[in-house]
Enzyme design. Structure first.
Site, short mmCIF file in Angstrom:
data_model
loop_
_atom_site.label_atom_id
_atom_site.label_comp_id
_atom_site.label_asym_id
_atom_site.label_seq_id
_atom_site.Cartn_x
_atom_site.Cartn_y
_atom_site.Cartn_z
CE LYS A 22 -4.20 -0.76 2.42
NZ LYS A 22 -4.92 -0.79 3.72
N GLY A 78 -8.67 7.00 -2.04
CA GLY A 78 -9.63 6.81 -3.13
C GLY A 78 -9.51 5.44 -3.78
N GLY A 79 -9.04 4.44 -3.00
CA GLY A 79 -8.93 3.08 -3.54
C GLY A 79 -7.72 2.88 -4.43
CE LYS A 96 -2.32 -13.38 7.57
NZ LYS A 96 -1.50 -14.02 6.52
CE LYS A 152 -15.43 3.68 2.33
NZ LYS A 152 -15.01 4.89 3.05
CG ASN A 160 -10.76 8.65 4.92
OD1 ASN A 160 -11.58 7.82 4.58
ND2 ASN A 160 -9.51 8.59 4.50
NE ARG A 168 -11.47 12.29 2.58
CZ ARG A 168 -12.27 11.29 2.28
NH1 ARG A 168 -13.58 11.43 2.40
NH2 ARG A 168 -11.79 10.13 1.91
NE ARG A 189 -19.73 6.40 -2.06
CZ ARG A 189 -18.47 6.72 -1.77
NH1 ARG A 189 -17.66 7.12 -2.74
NH2 ARG A 189 -18.01 6.62 -0.54
P1 ADP Z 1 -15.15 8.20 1.19
O1 ADP Z 1 -15.09 7.18 2.23
O2 ADP Z 1 -15.57 9.55 1.63
O3 ADP Z 1 -15.90 7.70 0.06
P2 ADP Z 1 -13.03 8.01 -0.65
O4 ADP Z 1 -11.73 7.39 -0.26
O5 ADP Z 1 -13.92 7.26 -1.56
O6 ADP Z 1 -13.68 8.37 0.71
O7 ADP Z 1 -12.71 9.43 -1.26
C1 ADP Z 1 -13.67 10.44 -1.48
C2 ADP Z 1 -13.30 11.23 -2.68
O8 ADP Z 1 -11.97 11.69 -2.61
C3 ADP Z 1 -13.39 10.45 -3.95
O9 ADP Z 1 -13.80 11.32 -4.96
C4 ADP Z 1 -11.96 9.98 -4.17
O10 ADP Z 1 -11.73 9.70 -5.52
C5 ADP Z 1 -11.20 11.16 -3.66
N1 ADP Z 1 -9.87 10.86 -3.07
C6 ADP Z 1 -9.62 10.41 -1.84
N2 ADP Z 1 -8.31 10.32 -1.60
C7 ADP Z 1 -7.69 10.71 -2.72
C8 ADP Z 1 -6.31 10.86 -3.11
N3 ADP Z 1 -5.30 10.59 -2.30
N4 ADP Z 1 -6.07 11.29 -4.36
C9 ADP Z 1 -7.07 11.59 -5.18
N5 ADP Z 1 -8.37 11.49 -4.87
C10 ADP Z 1 -8.69 11.06 -3.66
P1 ADP Z 2 -7.96 4.14 0.63
O1 ADP Z 2 -7.02 5.07 1.33
O2 ADP Z 2 -7.72 4.06 -0.82
O3 ADP Z 2 -9.38 4.36 1.02
P2 ADP Z 2 -7.92 1.86 2.45
O4 ADP Z 2 -6.68 1.48 3.16
O5 ADP Z 2 -8.95 2.57 3.22
O6 ADP Z 2 -7.52 2.70 1.15
O7 ADP Z 2 -8.54 0.55 1.79
C1 ADP Z 2 -9.57 0.62 0.84
C2 ADP Z 2 -10.25 -0.74 0.73
O8 ADP Z 2 -9.30 -1.75 0.33
C3 ADP Z 2 -10.85 -1.26 2.02
O9 ADP Z 2 -12.15 -0.75 2.25
C4 ADP Z 2 -10.86 -2.76 1.76
O10 ADP Z 2 -11.91 -3.14 0.91
C5 ADP Z 2 -9.56 -2.97 1.01
N1 ADP Z 2 -8.45 -3.26 1.93
C6 ADP Z 2 -7.56 -2.37 2.43
N2 ADP Z 2 -6.65 -2.97 3.22
C7 ADP Z 2 -6.96 -4.28 3.25
C8 ADP Z 2 -6.40 -5.45 3.89
N3 ADP Z 2 -5.30 -5.37 4.65
N4 ADP Z 2 -6.99 -6.65 3.67
C9 ADP Z 2 -8.09 -6.74 2.88
N5 ADP Z 2 -8.67 -5.70 2.25
C10 ADP Z 2 -8.12 -4.47 2.42
MG MG Z 3 -10.20 4.24 2.92
#
Ligand code: ADP
Ligand code: ADP
Ligand code: MG
Length: 462
Positions: free
Chosen positions: A159, A165-166, A202, A237, A291, A293, A339
């Site tokens: 990671k 944002g996934g 993990k 999500k 997060n 925000r 959404r």
């Molecule tokens: P939430 O749980 O509020 O849905 P998300 O991780 O889906 O959080 O992010 C919300 C919005 O912010 C989305 O439009 C996502 O694409 C954007 N976003 C979040 N983190 C980043 C990042 N590091 N770079 C670019 N866009 C981001």
């Molecule tokens: P982002 O910053 O992009 O939102 P997250 O760390 O919150 O990233 O992870 C986004 C999604 O990826 C989680 O909601 C879950 O579905 C999956 N994920 C993240 N970490 C793990 C993990 N260690 N094992 C399994 N799934 C994971």
């Molecule tokens: Mg997240």
């Protein structure tokens, strides 16, 4: 200082949401917008608006100098960053303060600390919050990574420390794969997030995504219970609920207390979300990130608690203490959010911007539609495809799902393809109804082409 005027440095449905909250508090709302958003609903609703640059986000919604200049020109007291864009940018938060204004969110130091996913893991551990097994800090090189992976075992996730944002997440299940992916992940993270730092976790198989809403005023931190966000596509999500189903009072207490402990560890100020993976069989939960925000899915929490989270975060930023005490926060019924994106779910979610020639929004009991749309609006192609969120509230989960199906069947968005059919199918689905899903449920289900015209009929007949 009480806030009298607020610049909204964001767009889309969240800008509309913030304009509404500001106006409900008697605060003058000034909408910052790119040239592509001059006709947006937020601009139309706001008391005033200001152009910050051309359509590309890098030149407008991500342009710190232009936003600060616009705020100064309009003489606002504060800036609300919404979500995405600059919402979790510590330099922006600092620049707002340096320019003599209030940033609606935590201070720059807290954003910097918690926004770095590796540093946040450390804070969580210090606060006694269980984290996903993985690296203690950033993994410096392949040798360090190899030693760690030998210890925790495959599959692992690589990671990006600055990811969001996934994006910036890779799953690997062998050393060969690991050695190929690790350097690629580092250079990709450097390019995408301006920070090549990586860490390892993990993979928690069969996990649900459960997150806790917190609110802090710098002195006290409270929680507003949890949300269930396991229905995801590409780790983003799609459908969210509050509360998470099937949590025992004991687990709920432990989970929410851990989020509050983490918030207190940093003297958290504003609205924030502590995200976890939850194993429904063992009842173990593991911290993944914070997060700092307002989140897209905040309305489901508002529906079950009756708290206006956006108004609350604006008042806190203006120096007010929390307006609610922990003992007054309670769960009433069940809420669901879908959404709705300008994407064609039957064509691999191809983006589908264009003009909305017809819009009919159901007005029914317990039904709320947070949207940027109006009839005649042209959805610009430059930004993410979220058009709005259908939110329902009912006494229990089964009736909330039924209410969602009803609301979606009455919602008409003409002229563009949207993800409404996907949500309508989910609301009919037996696994969704029974709560038989985890974060890995949605993608394989979609791979079975559930929205092909011929199967859609069969699904609905069920
Ligand atoms: P939430 O749980 O509020 O849905 P998300 O991780 O889906 O959080 O992010 C919300 C919005 O912010 C989305 O439009 C996502 O694409 C954007 N976003 C979040 N983190 C980043 C990042 N590091 N770079 C670019 N866009 C981001
Ligand atoms: P982002 O910053 O992009 O939102 P997250 O760390 O919150 O990233 O992870 C986004 C999604 O990826 C989680 O909601 C879950 O579905 C999956 N994920 C993240 N970490 C793990 C993990 N260690 N094992 C399994 N799934 C994971
Ligand atoms: Mg997240």
């Amino acid at each position: 200082m009480a806030i009298r005027s607020l610049l909204i440095a964001n767009r889309g449905e969240i800008a509309v949401r913030i304009v509404r909250a500001a106006q409900s508090l008697g605060i003058r709302a000034v909408q910052a917008h790119s040239a592509a958003d001059a006709e947006s609903l937020a601009v139309r609703m706001a008391d005033d608006s200001v152009l910050i640059g051309p359509p590309p986000a890098a030149k407008s919604y991500l342009n710190i100098e232009a936003i600060i200049a616009a705020a100064k020109e309009k003489g606002v007291d504060a800036i609300h960053p919404g979500y995405g864009f600059l919402a979790e940018n510590a330099d922006f938060a600092q620049a707002v303060v340096d320019a003599g204004m209030i940033f609606v969110g935590p201070d720059a130091a807290a954003i910097r600390l918690l926004g770095d996913k590796v540093a946040a893991r450390k804070v969580a551990k210090e606060a006694g919050v269980p984290t996903v097994p993985g690296s203690d800090g950033r993994v410096a090189d392949m040798d360090e990574a190899r030693a760690l992976v030998e210890e925790i075992g495959f599959p692992v996730m690589i990671k990006a420390a600055a990811g969001g944002g996934g994006r910036g997440i890779r799953i690997v299940d062998s050393f060969a794969e690991f050695e190929k992916q690790f350097p690629q992940a580092a250079s990709e993270a450097a390019a995408a997030f301006g920070d090549g730092g990586l860490y390892i976790e993990k993979v928690i198989t069969k996990a649900r995504h459960v997150e806790v809403q917190i609110l802090g005023d710098g002195t006290d931190v409270i929680h507003c219970f949890e949300r269930e966000c396991s229905l995801q596509r590409r780790r983003q999500k799609v459908w969210e609920e509050a509360p998470a189903f099937g949590l025992s009072p004991d687990i709920r207490e432990k989970l929410t207390a851990s989020a509050v402990a983490l918030g207190k560890q940093v003297g958290y100020k504003g609205a924030g979300t502590v995200e976890y993976l939850y194993d429904g069989d063992t009842h173990d939960f593991y911290f993944i990130e914070v997060n700092t925000r307002i989140q897209v899915e905040h309305p489901v929490t508002e529906m079950i608690t009756g708290i206006d989270l956006v108004a609350e975060m604006i008042q806190i930023a203006g120096g007010a203490p929390l307006s609610i005490r922990q003992e007054d926060v309670a769960i009433h019924g069940h809420a669901i959010e879908c959404r709705i994106n300008a994407e064609d779910p039957a064509a691999n979610f191809m983006p589908n911007p264009g003009t909305v020639d017809r819009l009919v929004v159901p007005a029914a009991e317990g039904t709320r539609f947070d949207t940027m749309l109006y009839e005649g609006y042209t959805v610009p192609p430059f930004y993410d495809s979220l058009l709005g969120k259908m939110i329902v509230h009912a006494p229990d989960r089964a009736s909330a799902i039924a209410r969602m199906g009803e609301a979606l069947s009455k919602l008409e968005i003409g002229g563009i393809k949207t993800t409404v059919p996907l949500h309508a199918a989910l609301a009919q689905n037996a696994d969704v109804r029974a709560g038989r899903f985890d974060t890995k449920w949605l993608e394989p289900w979609l791979a079975g082409n559930p929205l092909r015209p011929e199967t859609t009929k069969a699904e609905h007949a069920l």
